[in-house]
Design an enzyme around this catalytic site. Structure first.
Site, short mmCIF file in Angstrom:
data_model
loop_
_atom_site.label_atom_id
_atom_site.label_comp_id
_atom_site.label_asym_id
_atom_site.label_seq_id
_atom_site.Cartn_x
_atom_site.Cartn_y
_atom_site.Cartn_z
N ASP A 24 0.79 -1.25 0.00
CA ASP A 24 0.00 0.00 0.00
C ASP A 24 0.82 1.30 0.00
O ASP A 24 0.44 2.27 0.68
CB ASP A 24 -0.96 0.02 1.20
CG ASP A 24 -1.94 -1.14 1.18
OD1 ASP A 24 -1.94 -1.92 0.21
OD2 ASP A 24 -2.72 -1.27 2.15
N GLU A 72 -4.57 -0.80 -1.37
CA GLU A 72 -5.88 -0.89 -0.69
C GLU A 72 -6.84 -0.02 -1.49
O GLU A 72 -6.72 1.21 -1.51
CB GLU A 72 -5.81 -0.40 0.76
CG GLU A 72 -7.15 -0.56 1.46
CD GLU A 72 -7.15 -0.16 2.93
OE1 GLU A 72 -6.08 0.19 3.46
OE2 GLU A 72 -8.24 -0.18 3.53
N LYS A 129 -6.54 -4.88 -3.12
CA LYS A 129 -7.16 -5.62 -2.00
C LYS A 129 -8.22 -4.76 -1.32
O LYS A 129 -7.97 -3.61 -0.97
CB LYS A 129 -6.08 -6.06 -1.01
CG LYS A 129 -5.28 -4.92 -0.37
CD LYS A 129 -4.20 -5.49 0.51
CE LYS A 129 -3.45 -4.44 1.29
NZ LYS A 129 -4.25 -3.60 2.17
N LYS A 132 -7.71 -5.11 4.78
CA LYS A 132 -6.40 -4.73 5.31
C LYS A 132 -5.38 -5.80 4.97
O LYS A 132 -4.24 -5.52 4.64
CB LYS A 132 -6.48 -4.52 6.83
CG LYS A 132 -7.52 -3.48 7.27
CD LYS A 132 -7.31 -2.13 6.63
CE LYS A 132 -8.32 -1.11 7.11
NZ LYS A 132 -8.35 0.10 6.27
N VAL A 157 3.18 0.28 4.24
CA VAL A 157 2.44 1.02 5.27
C VAL A 157 1.02 0.48 5.39
O VAL A 157 0.49 -0.10 4.44
CB VAL A 157 2.41 2.52 4.91
CG1 VAL A 157 3.81 3.08 4.84
CG2 VAL A 157 1.68 2.80 3.60
N THR A 158 0.40 0.72 6.54
CA THR A 158 1.06 1.12 7.76
C THR A 158 1.43 -0.14 8.54
O THR A 158 0.76 -1.16 8.42
CB THR A 158 0.15 2.03 8.63
OG1 THR A 158 -1.04 1.31 8.98
CG2 THR A 158 -0.21 3.30 7.93
N CYS A 162 -2.18 -2.59 7.69
CA CYS A 162 -2.17 -3.52 6.55
C CYS A 162 -0.93 -4.42 6.52
O CYS A 162 -1.00 -5.56 6.06
CB CYS A 162 -2.34 -2.75 5.25
SG CYS A 162 -4.00 -2.04 5.11
N GLN A 202 7.81 -13.74 21.61
CA GLN A 202 7.60 -15.18 21.85
C GLN A 202 8.28 -16.04 20.79
O GLN A 202 7.68 -16.97 20.25
CB GLN A 202 6.10 -15.50 21.94
CG GLN A 202 5.40 -14.74 23.07
CD GLN A 202 3.93 -15.03 23.10
OE1 GLN A 202 3.50 -16.14 23.43
NE2 GLN A 202 3.13 -14.03 22.76
C1 C5J Z 1 -3.07 0.60 5.45
C2 C5J Z 1 -4.80 1.77 6.62
N1 C5J Z 1 -2.57 0.43 4.25
N2 C5J Z 1 -3.98 2.20 7.58
N3 C5J Z 1 -4.31 1.18 5.53
O1 C5J Z 1 -2.48 0.29 6.46
O2 C5J Z 1 -5.99 1.92 6.72
#
Ligand code: C5J
Length: 250
Positions: A24, A72, A129, A132, A157-158, A162, A202
């Site tokens: 993204d 996204e 997509k 997320k 990101v982020t 995602c 872990q």
């Molecule tokens: C992504 C979002 N790409 N933060 N989208 O992380 O909504």
């Protein structure tokens, strides 16, 4: 196998079965004047990882390994956007509404496009997509199977939304997952730090974390070699605490 210095312990990289997923890196999330900034986010934080992400992409291209990009975004008729997602955000700033770079998170709009510095090569896979996670409602699994991929390196990101969601999906599907910690970012420093800590906790419960330099070195290293950068592997990627805000959501 090549040993890449990583957290929480060395990652055994298989240069013949690894692919890169760049999540993204879209104009609306990264660029000044885009949707992300219009919500009050500091997009400079995300822009800062563009050079490291470009180096990572270049490393995979040079090694002849697959680079997969995700966006996204939704169909123009929003038929792939669940009502619960559509209802998020303030009226006028919701998915499908007219934003500063075209309709927000709609395929084909300028804001949904990947930033020019990281633009996909002609032969590279781009996955649009609606969720997320990049495995949800896409054909990513089938592509990875056809490519014979067993390991995934993540950038983009982020980190906590995602990237982390996709990494968890991949982990559940049996992929060995490694996040490139200087090629991922959040609008909130604390969220990035916490997400990576959760991933490596872990005994690599979701996956490993390593810097771009070590990953790229690993792609070209001779079998049995140790690939790392000059930084101590125990050093966290983000050390400075930052205030946590809740202003932005999409
Ligand atoms: C992504 C979002 N790409 N933060 N989208 O992380 O909504």
């Amino acid at each position: 196998m090549v040993t890449v210095a990583a957290r929480p312990f060395d990652f055994k990289l298989d240069p013949a079965r690894v692919a890169l997923i760049v999540i993204d890196m879209q104009r609306d999330f990264l660029e000044p004047g885009g949707f992300g900034e219009s919500l009050g986010n500091d997009v400079a934080r995300l822009q800062a990882i563009v050079p490291a992400t470009a180096r990572l992409i270049e490393g995979f291209r040079a090694a002849g390994r697959p680079v997969i990009h995700t966006r996204e975004c939704h169909r123009p008729d929003l038929s792939d956007c669940p009502p619960a997602k559509l209802a998020r955000g303030a009226p006028g700033s919701r998915i499908g509404d007219e934003g500063p770079m075209g309709r927000i998170l709609v395929a084909g709009e300028p804001g949904a496009e990947i930033v020019p510095e990281l633009f996909p090569a002609e032969d590279e896979l781009v996955i649009d997509k609606p969720g997320k996670g990049a495995f949800y409602a896409t054909d990513l699994s089938a592509h990875l199977e056809a490519l014979g991929v067993a390991q995934l390196v993540f950038a983009g990101v982020t980190t906590e939304v995602c990237v982390q969601t996709t990494m968890r999906e991949a982990n559940d599907r049996g992929f060995e997952c490694l996040i490139a910690e200087d090629a991922t970012e959040s609008y909130f420093a604390e969220f990035k730090r916490a997400a990576i800590e959760m991933i490596v906790a872990q005994g690599a419960i979701v996956g490993w974390a390593a810097p771009v330099a070590a990953i790229v070195a690993g792609l070209t290293a001779v079998e049995g070699e140790q690939a790392s950068d000059s930084r101590s592997v125990a050093e966290p990627a983000v050390v400075s605490p930052a205030p946590i805000g809740f202003g932005a959501g999409f």
